[in-house]
Scaffold this motif. Structure first.
Motif, PDB file in Angstrom:
ATOM      1  N   LYS A   1      -6.433  -8.582   2.947  1.00 34.78           N
ATOM      2  CA  LYS A   1      -6.997  -7.276   3.319  1.00 34.78           C
ATOM      3  C   LYS A   1      -6.413  -6.175   2.415  1.00 34.78           C
ATOM      4  O   LYS A   1      -7.130  -5.280   1.981  1.00 34.78           O
ATOM      5  CB  LYS A   1      -6.722  -6.942   4.784  1.00 34.78           C
ATOM      6  CG  LYS A   1      -7.354  -7.899   5.773  1.00 34.78           C
ATOM      7  CD  LYS A   1      -8.792  -7.556   5.992  1.00 34.78           C
ATOM      8  CE  LYS A   1      -9.382  -8.462   7.060  1.00 34.78           C
ATOM      9  NZ  LYS A   1     -10.822  -8.347   7.133  1.00 34.78           N
ATOM     10  N   CYS A   2      -5.096  -6.236   2.170  1.00 33.77           N
ATOM     11  CA  CYS A   2      -4.447  -5.255   1.290  1.00 33.77           C
ATOM     12  C   CYS A   2      -5.028  -5.326  -0.117  1.00 33.77           C
ATOM     13  O   CYS A   2      -5.369  -4.300  -0.715  1.00 33.77           O
ATOM     14  CB  CYS A   2      -2.936  -5.492   1.230  1.00 33.77           C
ATOM     15  SG  CYS A   2      -2.038  -5.052   2.726  1.00 33.77           S
TER      16      CYS A   2
ATOM     17  N   ASP B   1      -4.988   1.031   8.816  1.00 34.59           N
ATOM     18  CA  ASP B   1      -6.319   0.426   8.761  1.00 34.59           C
ATOM     19  C   ASP B   1      -6.247  -1.070   8.488  1.00 34.59           C
ATOM     20  O   ASP B   1      -6.935  -1.868   9.126  1.00 34.59           O
ATOM     21  CB  ASP B   1      -7.174   1.096   7.678  1.00 34.59           C
ATOM     22  CG  ASP B   1      -7.580   2.517   8.032  1.00 34.59           C
ATOM     23  OD1 ASP B   1      -7.455   2.903   9.222  1.00 34.59           O
ATOM     24  OD2 ASP B   1      -8.016   3.252   7.119  1.00 34.59           O
ATOM     25  N   VAL B   2      -5.403  -1.456   7.523  1.00 35.79           N
ATOM     26  CA  VAL B   2      -5.274  -2.865   7.169  1.00 35.79           C
ATOM     27  C   VAL B   2      -4.668  -3.657   8.327  1.00 35.79           C
ATOM     28  O   VAL B   2      -5.092  -4.780   8.605  1.00 35.79           O
ATOM     29  CB  VAL B   2      -4.445  -3.018   5.870  1.00 35.79           C
ATOM     30  CG1 VAL B   2      -3.968  -4.434   5.678  1.00 35.79           C
ATOM     31  CG2 VAL B   2      -5.256  -2.570   4.674  1.00 35.79           C
TER      32      VAL B   2
ATOM     33  N   LEU C   1       0.844  -1.197   0.000  1.00 32.38           N
ATOM     34  CA  LEU C   1       0.000   0.000   0.000  1.00 32.38           C
ATOM     35  C   LEU C   1       0.875   1.242   0.000  1.00 32.38           C
ATOM     36  O   LEU C   1       1.983   1.230   0.512  1.00 32.38           O
ATOM     37  CB  LEU C   1      -0.911  -0.001   1.231  1.00 32.38           C
ATOM     38  CG  LEU C   1      -1.788  -1.237   1.406  1.00 32.38           C
ATOM     39  CD1 LEU C   1      -2.475  -1.209   2.762  1.00 32.38           C
ATOM     40  CD2 LEU C   1      -2.805  -1.334   0.282  1.00 32.38           C
TER      41      LEU C   1
ATOM     42  N   SER D   1      -7.886  -6.499  -1.048  1.00 31.10           N
ATOM     43  CA  SER D   1      -9.274  -6.048  -1.010  1.00 31.10           C
ATOM     44  C   SER D   1      -9.339  -4.518  -1.054  1.00 31.10           C
ATOM     45  O   SER D   1     -10.133  -3.939  -1.804  1.00 31.10           O
ATOM     46  CB  SER D   1      -9.951  -6.577   0.249  1.00 31.10           C
ATOM     47  OG  SER D   1     -11.246  -6.074   0.371  1.00 31.10           O
ATOM     48  N   LEU D   2      -8.502  -3.873  -0.254  1.00 37.95           N
ATOM     49  CA  LEU D   2      -8.474  -2.411  -0.239  1.00 37.95           C
ATOM     50  C   LEU D   2      -8.031  -1.855  -1.594  1.00 37.95           C
ATOM     51  O   LEU D   2      -8.617  -0.903  -2.112  1.00 37.95           O
ATOM     52  CB  LEU D   2      -7.544  -1.910   0.873  1.00 37.95           C
ATOM     53  CG  LEU D   2      -7.432  -0.401   1.019  1.00 37.95           C
ATOM     54  CD1 LEU D   2      -8.753   0.185   1.498  1.00 37.95           C
ATOM     55  CD2 LEU D   2      -6.323  -0.041   1.975  1.00 37.95           C
ATOM     56  N   LEU D   3      -6.996  -2.454  -2.174  1.00 37.82           N
ATOM     57  CA  LEU D   3      -6.504  -1.996  -3.473  1.00 37.82           C
ATOM     58  C   LEU D   3      -7.560  -2.170  -4.558  1.00 37.82           C
ATOM     59  O   LEU D   3      -7.743  -1.288  -5.405  1.00 37.82           O
ATOM     60  CB  LEU D   3      -5.227  -2.740  -3.857  1.00 37.82           C
ATOM     61  CG  LEU D   3      -3.985  -2.383  -3.060  1.00 37.82           C
ATOM     62  CD1 LEU D   3      -2.857  -3.357  -3.360  1.00 37.82           C
ATOM     63  CD2 LEU D   3      -3.543  -0.952  -3.338  1.00 37.82           C
TER      64      LEU D   3
ATOM     65  N   ASP E   1      -3.834   3.826   5.164  1.00 38.03           N
ATOM     66  CA  ASP E   1      -4.308   2.526   4.680  1.00 38.03           C
ATOM     67  C   ASP E   1      -3.568   1.384   5.362  1.00 38.03           C
ATOM     68  O   ASP E   1      -4.162   0.365   5.718  1.00 38.03           O
ATOM     69  CB  ASP E   1      -4.147   2.417   3.163  1.00 38.03           C
ATOM     70  CG  ASP E   1      -5.117   3.296   2.397  1.00 38.03           C
ATOM     71  OD1 ASP E   1      -6.109   3.761   2.998  1.00 38.03           O
ATOM     72  OD2 ASP E   1      -4.870   3.525   1.188  1.00 38.03           O
TER      73      ASP E   1
ATOM     74  N   ASP F   1      -7.494  -4.121  10.845  1.00 42.52           N
ATOM     75  CA  ASP F   1      -8.454  -5.104  10.346  1.00 42.52           C
ATOM     76  C   ASP F   1      -7.881  -6.522  10.407  1.00 42.52           C
ATOM     77  O   ASP F   1      -8.594  -7.476  10.737  1.00 42.52           O
ATOM     78  CB  ASP F   1      -8.856  -4.791   8.897  1.00 42.52           C
ATOM     79  CG  ASP F   1      -9.756  -3.575   8.781  1.00 42.52           C
ATOM     80  OD1 ASP F   1     -10.268  -3.105   9.818  1.00 42.52           O
ATOM     81  OD2 ASP F   1      -9.953  -3.102   7.648  1.00 42.52           O
TER      82      ASP F   1
ATOM     83  N   LYS G   1     -10.761  -2.296  -4.099  1.00 44.14           N
ATOM     84  CA  LYS G   1     -11.908  -1.439  -3.805  1.00 44.14           C
ATOM     85  C   LYS G   1     -11.641   0.003  -4.209  1.00 44.14           C
ATOM     86  O   LYS G   1     -12.479   0.660  -4.806  1.00 44.14           O
ATOM     87  CB  LYS G   1     -12.232  -1.511  -2.308  1.00 44.14           C
ATOM     88  CG  LYS G   1     -13.512  -0.789  -1.968  1.00 44.14           C
ATOM     89  CD  LYS G   1     -14.124  -1.023  -0.626  1.00 44.14           C
ATOM     90  CE  LYS G   1     -13.429  -1.078   0.609  1.00 44.14           C
ATOM     91  NZ  LYS G   1     -14.160  -1.080   1.826  1.00 44.14           N
ATOM     92  N   SER G   2     -10.472   0.488  -3.896  1.00 48.03           N
ATOM     93  CA  SER G   2     -10.230   1.917  -4.104  1.00 48.03           C
ATOM     94  C   SER G   2      -9.575   2.242  -5.441  1.00 48.03           C
ATOM     95  O   SER G   2      -9.894   3.261  -6.045  1.00 48.03           O
ATOM     96  CB  SER G   2      -9.391   2.470  -2.959  1.00 48.03           C
ATOM     97  OG  SER G   2      -8.133   1.832  -2.935  1.00 48.03           O
TER      98      SER G   2
END
Length: 176
Positions: A79-80, A46-47, A38, A82-84, A43, A50, A86-87
Motif C-alpha cells: 500500500k505504501c 490512510d495507508v 511515508l 502504491s501510494l509513493l 498518508d 487501507d 502514485k503521488s
C-alpha cells in the motif's frame, strides 16, 4: 492471552473481535513501518486504514496462520509503495515545522533523513529487520530474494549510514 494462530482461525471464520485483537497486537509495528516509508502523517493514517480493511477482507487468503505479522506487513508495504508510486510528491517543510521537530525529536528527523538517503532496497531491508522485527529468513521469503542478498543489503546499508553519518552525542550529523 490467545495465541496468534487461534485468533487468526477465529478471524477467518468471521470473528471481528479476534481480527481487532490481532491488529491491535501489530498496530505499533505497522505504524512505525508506514511512518518510515511515508513522510506525511495523513498518508500514514490512510495507508494504515487501507491495510486493515484489505487484511480484513482477505484474511481467508492467509495460508499459514503463524505468519499473520509478515502477511499484514506485506500488505502495508505494498500500500505504501502504491501510494509513493502514485503521488511521487515532495514534502515541503517550513521553518516553524522544522523548529517544532528540533524541539520535539530532531534526532528522529535526522534518522529519517539518513534512512531516506538510502536506495529503496537498502531502506526496506533495514525497516523490515530493525522496525518490523523480521529475521533474515523471513525477509528473504517476504521479498522473494535469497538470504545472502538480504544479508548483503543490510550490511551495505549499515556501511552507507556509517560512512555518510557519524555519531555525536546521541545524534547524527550528515557529512557531504
Amino acid at each position: 492471552m490467545e495465541s496468534i494462530k487461534s485468533l487468526v482461525r477465529k478471524a477467518k471464520k468471521g470473528d471481528g473481535e479476534a481480527f481487532v485483537s490481532l491488529v491491535k497486537q501489530y498496530e505499533n509495528v505497522l505504524y512505525r513501518t508506514a511512518s518510515k516509508l511515508l513522510n506525511n502523517e495523513q498518508d500514514v493514517a490512510d495507508v494504515m486504514q487501507d491495510t486493515i480493511i484489505s487484511a480484513y477482507e482477505k484474511i481467508h487468503t492467509l495460508k499459514k496462520d503463524e505468519y499473520f505479522n509478515t502477511w499484514i506487513c506485506k500488505i502495508l508495504i505494498n500500500k505504501c509503495n502504491s501510494l509513493l508510486n502514485k503521488s511521487k510528491k515532495l514534502v515541503v517543510m517550513d521553518e516553524q515545522l522544522l523548529m517544532e521537530k528540533k524541539n520535539d525529536g530532531f534526532q528522529k528527523l535526522e534518522l529519517e533523513d539518513a534512512l531516506n538517503s538510502l536506495n529503496e532496497a537498502y531502506r526496506l531491508a533495514l525497516i523490515l529487520y530493525y522496525i518490523v522485527g523480521l529475521n533474515i529468513k523471513e525477509i528473504s521469503e517476504f521479498l522473494k530474494e535469497p538470504e545472502g542478498t538480504i544479508k548483503s543489503r543490510l550490511s551495505r546499508a549499515k556501511t552507507l549510514l556509517r560512512d555518510n553519518y557519524y555519531q555525536y552525542e546521541g545524534g547524527f550529523v550528515y557529512e557531504k
